[in-house]
Scaffold this motif. Structure first.
Motif, PDB file in Angstrom:
ATOM      1  N   MET A  44       0.918  -1.346   0.289  1.00 43.82           N
ATOM      2  CA  MET A  44      -0.028   0.165  -0.185  1.00 43.82           C
ATOM      3  C   MET A  44       0.977   2.008   0.141  1.00 43.82           C
ATOM      4  N   ASP A  45       0.568   2.041  -0.823  1.00 42.41           N
ATOM      5  CA  ASP A  45       1.048   2.824  -1.012  1.00 42.41           C
ATOM      6  C   ASP A  45       0.542   4.449  -0.832  1.00 42.41           C
ATOM      7  N   GLU A  46       0.484   4.740   0.466  1.00 44.03           N
ATOM      8  CA  GLU A  46       0.047   6.094   0.908  1.00 44.03           C
ATOM      9  C   GLU A  46      -0.988   5.738   0.519  1.00 44.03           C
ATOM     10  N   PRO A  47      -1.584   4.912   0.538  1.00 44.82           N
ATOM     11  CA  PRO A  47      -3.184   5.226   0.123  1.00 44.82           C
ATOM     12  C   PRO A  47      -3.966   5.566   0.941  1.00 44.82           C
ATOM     13  N   LEU A  48      -3.769   6.080   2.016  1.00 41.58           N
ATOM     14  CA  LEU A  48      -4.940   7.361   2.608  1.00 41.58           C
ATOM     15  C   LEU A  48      -4.430   8.418   2.821  1.00 41.58           C
ATOM     16  N   GLY A  49      -3.544   8.898   1.485  1.00 44.44           N
ATOM     17  CA  GLY A  49      -2.759  10.370   0.777  1.00 44.44           C
ATOM     18  C   GLY A  49      -4.221  10.673   1.266  1.00 44.44           C
ATOM     19  N   ALA A  50      -4.899  11.274   0.446  1.00 45.20           N
ATOM     20  CA  ALA A  50      -5.884  11.845  -0.904  1.00 45.20           C
ATOM     21  C   ALA A  50      -6.659  11.920  -0.285  1.00 45.20           C
ATOM     22  N   LEU A  51      -6.574  11.356   1.306  1.00 45.04           N
ATOM     23  CA  LEU A  51      -8.169  11.516   2.000  1.00 45.04           C
ATOM     24  C   LEU A  51      -8.490  12.910   3.904  1.00 45.04           C
ATOM     25  N   ASP A  52      -9.429  13.225   3.575  1.00 43.27           N
ATOM     26  CA  ASP A  52      -9.567  14.093   4.983  1.00 43.27           C
ATOM     27  C   ASP A  52      -9.330  14.015   5.823  1.00 43.27           C
ATOM     28  N   LYS A  53      -8.615  14.129   7.356  1.00 46.73           N
ATOM     29  CA  LYS A  53      -8.331  13.436   7.951  1.00 46.73           C
ATOM     30  C   LYS A  53      -9.842  13.176   9.075  1.00 46.73           C
ATOM     31  N   ASN A  54     -10.653  13.289   9.342  1.00 44.15           N
ATOM     32  CA  ASN A  54     -12.059  12.478   9.793  1.00 44.15           C
ATOM     33  C   ASN A  54     -11.392  10.817   8.940  1.00 44.15           C
ATOM     34  N   LEU A  55     -11.711  10.629   7.495  1.00 44.18           N
ATOM     35  CA  LEU A  55     -11.626  10.021   6.777  1.00 44.18           C
ATOM     36  C   LEU A  55     -10.624   8.846   6.949  1.00 44.18           C
ATOM     37  N   ARG A  56      -9.609   9.618   6.835  1.00 42.64           N
ATOM     38  CA  ARG A  56      -8.483   8.780   7.120  1.00 42.64           C
ATOM     39  C   ARG A  56      -8.549   7.337   8.754  1.00 42.64           C
ATOM     40  N   GLU A  57      -8.749   8.392   9.845  1.00 39.36           N
ATOM     41  CA  GLU A  57      -9.475   7.755  10.751  1.00 39.36           C
ATOM     42  C   GLU A  57     -10.304   6.465  10.179  1.00 39.36           C
ATOM     43  N   GLU A  58     -11.109   6.733  10.304  1.00 40.84           N
ATOM     44  CA  GLU A  58     -12.658   5.356   9.774  1.00 40.84           C
ATOM     45  C   GLU A  58     -11.372   5.044   8.875  1.00 40.84           C
ATOM     46  N   MET A  59     -10.214   4.655   7.978  1.00 39.83           N
ATOM     47  CA  MET A  59     -10.207   4.485   6.948  1.00 39.83           C
ATOM     48  C   MET A  59      -9.069   2.908   7.499  1.00 39.83           C
ATOM     49  N   GLN A  60      -8.288   3.713   8.543  1.00 38.81           N
ATOM     50  CA  GLN A  60      -7.363   2.655   8.863  1.00 38.81           C
ATOM     51  C   GLN A  60      -8.269   1.794   9.822  1.00 38.81           C
ATOM     52  N   ASN A  61      -9.334   2.074  10.402  1.00 32.31           N
ATOM     53  CA  ASN A  61      -9.545   0.917  11.189  1.00 32.31           C
ATOM     54  C   ASN A  61      -9.763   0.013   9.920  1.00 32.31           C
ATOM     55  N   GLU A  62     -10.536   0.546   9.091  1.00 31.69           N
ATOM     56  CA  GLU A  62     -10.716  -0.200   8.150  1.00 31.69           C
ATOM     57  C   GLU A  62      -9.914  -1.205   7.418  1.00 31.69           C
ATOM     58  N   ILE A  63      -8.955  -0.616   6.929  1.00 29.73           N
ATOM     59  CA  ILE A  63      -7.806  -1.266   5.953  1.00 29.73           C
ATOM     60  C   ILE A  63      -7.621  -2.098   7.273  1.00 29.73           C
ATOM     61  N   LYS A  64      -7.237  -2.032   8.702  1.00 28.46           N
ATOM     62  CA  LYS A  64      -7.107  -3.232   9.553  1.00 28.46           C
ATOM     63  C   LYS A  64      -8.143  -3.561   9.946  1.00 28.46           C
ATOM     64  N   ALA A  65      -9.250  -3.967  10.295  1.00 23.91           N
ATOM     65  CA  ALA A  65     -10.038  -5.355  10.394  1.00 23.91           C
ATOM     66  C   ALA A  65      -9.940  -6.003   8.710  1.00 23.91           C
ATOM     67  N   PHE A  66      -9.252  -4.685   7.552  1.00 20.91           N
ATOM     68  CA  PHE A  66      -9.453  -6.120   6.486  1.00 20.91           C
ATOM     69  C   PHE A  66      -7.979  -6.369   6.459  1.00 20.91           C
ATOM     70  N   HIS A  67      -7.292  -6.604   7.195  1.00 20.93           N
ATOM     71  CA  HIS A  67      -6.258  -6.879   7.361  1.00 20.93           C
ATOM     72  C   HIS A  67      -6.274  -8.009   7.827  1.00 20.93           C
ATOM     73  N   ARG A  68      -6.697  -8.086   8.835  1.00 18.92           N
ATOM     74  CA  ARG A  68      -7.144  -9.037   9.919  1.00 18.92           C
ATOM     75  C   ARG A  68      -7.844 -10.384   8.868  1.00 18.92           C
ATOM     76  N   LYS A  69      -9.387  -9.551   8.439  1.00 20.61           N
ATOM     77  CA  LYS A  69      -9.671 -10.582   7.422  1.00 20.61           C
ATOM     78  C   LYS A  69      -9.029 -11.265   6.265  1.00 20.61           C
ATOM     79  N   ILE A  70      -8.230 -11.127   4.952  1.00 18.50           N
ATOM     80  CA  ILE A  70      -7.383 -11.774   4.541  1.00 18.50           C
ATOM     81  C   ILE A  70      -6.516 -12.340   5.092  1.00 18.50           C
ATOM     82  N   SER A  71      -5.681 -12.152   5.794  1.00 17.16           N
ATOM     83  CA  SER A  71      -4.659 -12.343   6.990  1.00 17.16           C
ATOM     84  C   SER A  71      -3.357 -12.751   5.693  1.00 17.16           C
ATOM     85  N   ALA A  72      -2.953 -11.568   4.954  1.00 18.32           N
ATOM     86  CA  ALA A  72      -2.032 -11.540   4.380  1.00 18.32           C
ATOM     87  C   ALA A  72      -0.365 -10.510   4.806  1.00 18.32           C
TER      88      ALA A  72
END
Lengths: 276, 367, 294
Positions: free
Chosen positions: B161-189
């Motif tokens: 992932m290359d700066e995947p949240l770079g284009a988002l505003d601050k609030n959305l960034r934090e939301e997406m951080q959680n989203e990506i973490k959850a996603f990571h747990r699911k796919i186990s890559a």
């Protein structure tokens, strides 16, 4: 406009003068259209303007004289392949030079664009002896080759502009997803530059359709193009026939122009998509 | 779903452009299933490193091993890597469904399988309703989720992932951080995450590599990096740090040292790196939240370094007092205290006593 | 990941993948076509200018000592210069108005500028023949108002050439100017106004210097195209206004003096390349100057 009312009177006069000057220049730009169109319906056999009476005799003359149809056919037989070849070579050049990372890329891009800058007469007298040697002089192929050289830069410039506005990461993305360079081109790059390629092709066709110098040197009696025929007529007898031909060509060009601008509109809508 | 994430080993990977070395020989070991972040200022080599792993910029030297197999010579499309790009790089001419199906079609899977897997992926990222939309019709966060889905739909065992949240505003960034973490747990890559945002990296990662000037400055768990930075660069890049230039060191044994600073203060500190790099210039590093601030006449306990000074700046932000205190050093000392600490904030000009435990005073190399 | 594309695989299986390699591969077909049908003919012309009928500088000696040829070259340069200046003077106000007008006006002017561009050059020159001929509109107007007694012979002549050439070149001047002027931030003029500049001062000190890159680009384009112009001078100028391209065509096609035609073409080529390199130099300086705030 509210702001202009607080300016001193001399600026408002200046503004009016500017508007008048610009209007005059625009009239000058469009004047030939307003001469040629009415002239083509003139009832006189010489170039009197404005015409004193109306007739469609010159259009009938065009239809009766087979040489006009023949020249039009030649222009299409030369213009369409020349445009297609320009599309292929111009697009390849644009893709290859997109990032310009390889040695000699600078020389290559100069060579691609050069035909737009150099007088056609130089290319014409250069190709002429070459075509004699190849035994191609006076054939359609000779003119197709010449017009392809003129058309390549037009496609190149259009496609390069499209590529510049496109996100380069898309191709890298396709490759990480498993697409070979070949698949990347057909599934990602080409769909996005397609419209640019077509617009460039239309420009290349229009350039070929209007080209005189190369046709003067490279085509013969059986392959002469529309501009060459007009040219020969102009140098022999001035009748409103040419005005009628011009009007027909203009109508045809207008159709091309409408297609091109329609494609451009579609293209810019996709561009919004790409940036969105 | 992938059984396990890939084990990625970088062995002496180096990238040289003519006379410029973008990446000095680098060794990294990224464990299966790990969430590993690379952070650093721009031009520090993190993009080069990512490009080498993805296959865009073949390394000049070294090996890149995935589960012990060298992939350095493979083109990107043979590496079976998932990658999320900075601006998502969604194909504008394809719908959401077609974007996600793209890698599956290239792998020539049967239509039915493709439909099933895309549908499952759309459900995972909660975009089932959006399948027929074009990327331009989605919000930034939705585009981000499509990019995630597309990168993971073919079960790659590593996800870049290359700066995947770079284009988002601050609030959305934090939301997406959680989203990506959850996603990571699911796919186990195994996830390799590049960012310039240290808070993002600290919040999400198992381990972080901090890069500077084409080298890995330090690599470790977020807390380890924060509490035991190995250089002034790492200390100041990851959170705020008070740094005092050291001119003389007296080793008192078992890691305890006494140091004289450039501005003639004497502080007690802990210094483990001294034995490793004795000739380098050193600094003392104190985190702002380790510093206590009190009225001038207070006496602090033993084991603390202390200095008298005056408040030059006092700011209240989100439950925290932030002070700048001039103690006669070249830079004022930064102090961060919870607002529950005192009812009244110190005011600029007030004389105060700042103190911090010797155990939180680290002697580290300057570079 | 079975064999997806044998064509690509065969070429690259052993070596590591490189985008630059692939890009270079793409350049081969257009490069070959341009080399064979553009570079070879051009170098052929240069070679012939030194070798036909005999190896040496014979053709150039004739070119630079024989009055008419030298005169034609000089006329070509002065005509191109004159056309460029006339185009600049007429295009600037049009571009200025177009760049700052509202969208509907912009589109209208844009259409009026582009329509001639899409009309055949031969036909536009023909229209000017209708205007300038002995019984043409202009002479009718002149005689009926009593300004002249007998119709003036405009064709062949320089006035007709200038009017016709400026008409054809004008869009090539207007379009770069507009592109440049659109990129000038309108707020700069407002800022100048706030700082106390009158509209005239704001124009002269802010707008005009910022529009220089457009002026340069348009002028270079028009000048280079004018140097090699054939149709309009051939139709309207005749022997009185024999520009280089017309002379080359005549020497090659009618006099069959290919050596001299090639020498003339080579001189024209050198001139065009020289103008282009001067343009590149100048535009670097102008843009650099603007970038450094001058």
């Amino acid at each position: 406009m509210a702001a202009s009312s607080i300016l001193p009177w001399r600026y408002r006069i200046g503004g009016l003068a500017l508007t008048a000057v610009v209007t005059l220049i625009l009239v000058y730009l469009i004047l030939p259209q307003f001469i040629v169109l009415p002239l083509s319906f003139s009832d006189k056999s010489y170039l009197s303007f404005p015409p004193t009476g109306w007739s469609s005799q010159w259009y009938v003359k065009i239809a009766e004289n087979l040489s006009w149809a023949e020249a039009t056919a030649n222009s299409l037989i030369i213009g369409i392949p020349a445009a297609l070849l320009s599309m292929i070579f111009g697009t390849l050049a644009a893709l290859s030079l997109k990032r310009g990372a390889w040695k000699g890329a600078g020389v290559m891009s100069a060579a691609v664009v050069a035909p737009t800058m150099l007088p056609h007469v130089i290319l014409a007298i250069g190709l002429y002896p070459m075509m004699i040697k190849f035994g191609l002089l006076g054939t359609h192929l000779a003119a197709i080759i010449g017009h392809t050289i003129i058309g390549i830069p037009l496609v190149f410039i259009t496609v390069t502009a499209v590529l510049a506005s496109q996100n380069g990461a898309l191709e890298l993305a396709a490759m990480t997803l498993g697409a070979t360079p070949w698949q990347t081109f057909w599934r990602v790059t080409f769909p996005m530059i397609r419209i640019g390629v077509f617009i460039g092709g239309i420009l290349a066709f229009a350039a070929s359709f209007d080209e005189l110098m190369l046709s003067l040197f490279l085509t013969g009696a059986g392959t002469r193009t529309l501009p060459k025929l007009i040219w020969e007529q102009l140098n022999e007898f001035l009748t409103p026939t040419i005005a009628a031909v011009a009007t027909l060509i203009f109508a045809f060009t207008l159709v091309l122009l409408v297609i091109a601008s329609f494609l451009q509109a579609v293209g810019s809508r996709n561009q919004v998509t790409a940036n969105g | 779903m992938a059984k396990h994430g890939a084990h990625i080993s970088l062995i002496d990977v180096e990238k040289v452009y003519g006379a410029v070395t973008a990446l000095h020989p680098t060794n990294l070991d990224i464990l299966p299933g790990e969430f590993f972040s690379i952070i650093g200022p721009s031009g520090s080599g993190k993009t080069t490193l990512l490009g080498a792993i993805a296959g865009f910029t073949p390394p000049s030297n070294g090996r890149i091993e995935v589960d012990k197999i060298d992939i350095a010579g493979l083109p990107p499309y043979r590496r079976n890597i998932g990658m999320v790009f900075q601006n998502y790089a969604l194909f504008p001419h394809l719908s959401v469904f077609e974007n996600i199906a793209f890698p599956l079609k290239l792998r020539k899977l049967p239509k039915k399988v493709i439909a099933e897997r895309v549908a499952a992926m759309l459900a995972t990222v909660r975009l089932t309703q959006m399948a027929d939309r074009k990327p331009s019709q989605l919000s930034g966060g939705q585009q981000q989720r499509v990019a995630l889905a597309r990168a993971a739909v073919y079960d790659p065992r590593m996800l870049l992932m290359d700066e995947p949240l770079g284009a988002l505003d601050k609030n959305l960034r934090e939301e997406m951080q959680n989203e990506i973490k959850a996603f990571h747990r699911k796919i186990s890559a195994t996830v390799l995450y590049v960012t310039h945002d240290q808070d993002e990296a600290t919040a999400m990662s198992d381990r972080i590599a901090i890069m500077n000037a084409g080298r890995v400055a330090q690599c470790g768990a977020p807390r380890e990096l924060y509490e035991h930075p190995c250089s002034a660069f790492v200390a100041s890049f990851l959170g705020g740090a008070n740094l005092f230039k050291v001119t003389a060191v007296e080793d008192r044994g078992s890691g305890a040292v006494t140091c004289r600073t450039a501005d003639n203060h004497v502080y007690n500190a802990v210094g483990t790196s001294l034995s490793v790099t004795p000739d380098k210039p050193h600094v003392l590093c104190v985190r702002p939240e380790a510093v206590d601030i009190a009225d001038n006449d207070n006496v602090s306990a033993d084991g603390f370094n202390r200095a008298k000074g005056s408040v030059v700046d006092a700011v209240y932000t989100a439950g925290t007092f932030r002070y700048q205190v001039d103690i006669g050093a070249s830079e004022p000392v930064s102090v961060r205290r919870a607002a529950t600490h005192r009812t009244v904030m110190f005011q600029p000009g007030q004389e105060v006593l700042v103190s911090w435990p010797a155990s939180s005073t680290l002697l580290i190399p300057e570079t | 990941m079975a064999q997806m594309n044998p064509r690509q695989d065969g070429a690259r299986k052993s070596s590591s993948w490189s985008a630059a390699d692939f890009n270079r591969l793409l350049a081969i077909p257009p490069g070959a076509v341009l080399a064979l049908f553009f570079l070879v003919p051009i170098f052929g012309v240069i070679w012939r200018s030194f070798s036909d009928p005999a190896i040496g500088l014979l053709n150039y000696r004739r070119l630079f000592t024989d009055g008419p040829y030298l005169q034609s070259l000089w006329l070509t340069i002065t005509t191109a210069l004159m056309v460029t200046v006339l185009c600049l003077v007429t295009a600037y106000p049009v571009a200025y108005v177009m760049a700052r007008a509202r969208t509907s006006i912009q589109q209208l002017i844009g259409a009026l500028v582009v329509i001639p561009l899409w009309t055949s050059v031969v036909i536009r020159s023909y229209a000017w023949m209708v205007v300038f001929q002995r019984r043409g509109i202009l002479n009718q107007a002149l005689t009926s108002t009593g300004l002249v007694d007998t119709p003036v012979n405009f064709i062949p002549g320089s006035i007709a050439v200038y009017v016709g050439m400026v008409h054809i070149m004008l869009p090539f001047m207007i379009l770069p100017l507009v592109a440049n002027m659109r990129s000038i931030d309108g707020r700069l003029l407002a800022a100048a106004g706030v700082l106390g500049a009158t509209p005239a001062q704001a124009f002269l000190r802010i707008f005009l210097p910022l529009s220089l890159p457009g002026v340069l680009a348009g002028s270079a384009l028009v000048f280079m195209m004018s140097l090699g112009f054939y149709i309009t001078p051939a139709l309207l100028g005749g022997p009185r206004h024999m520009m280089a391209a017309v002379l080359i065509e005549e020497q090659a096609n009618r006099q069959l003096d290919w050596g001299l035609a090639s020498a003339l073409a080579t001189v024209l080529l050198v001139l065009t390349v020289a103008v282009y390199s001067v343009y590149v130099r100048l535009s670097n300086r102008v843009e650099g100057g603007l970038a450094h705030g001058r």
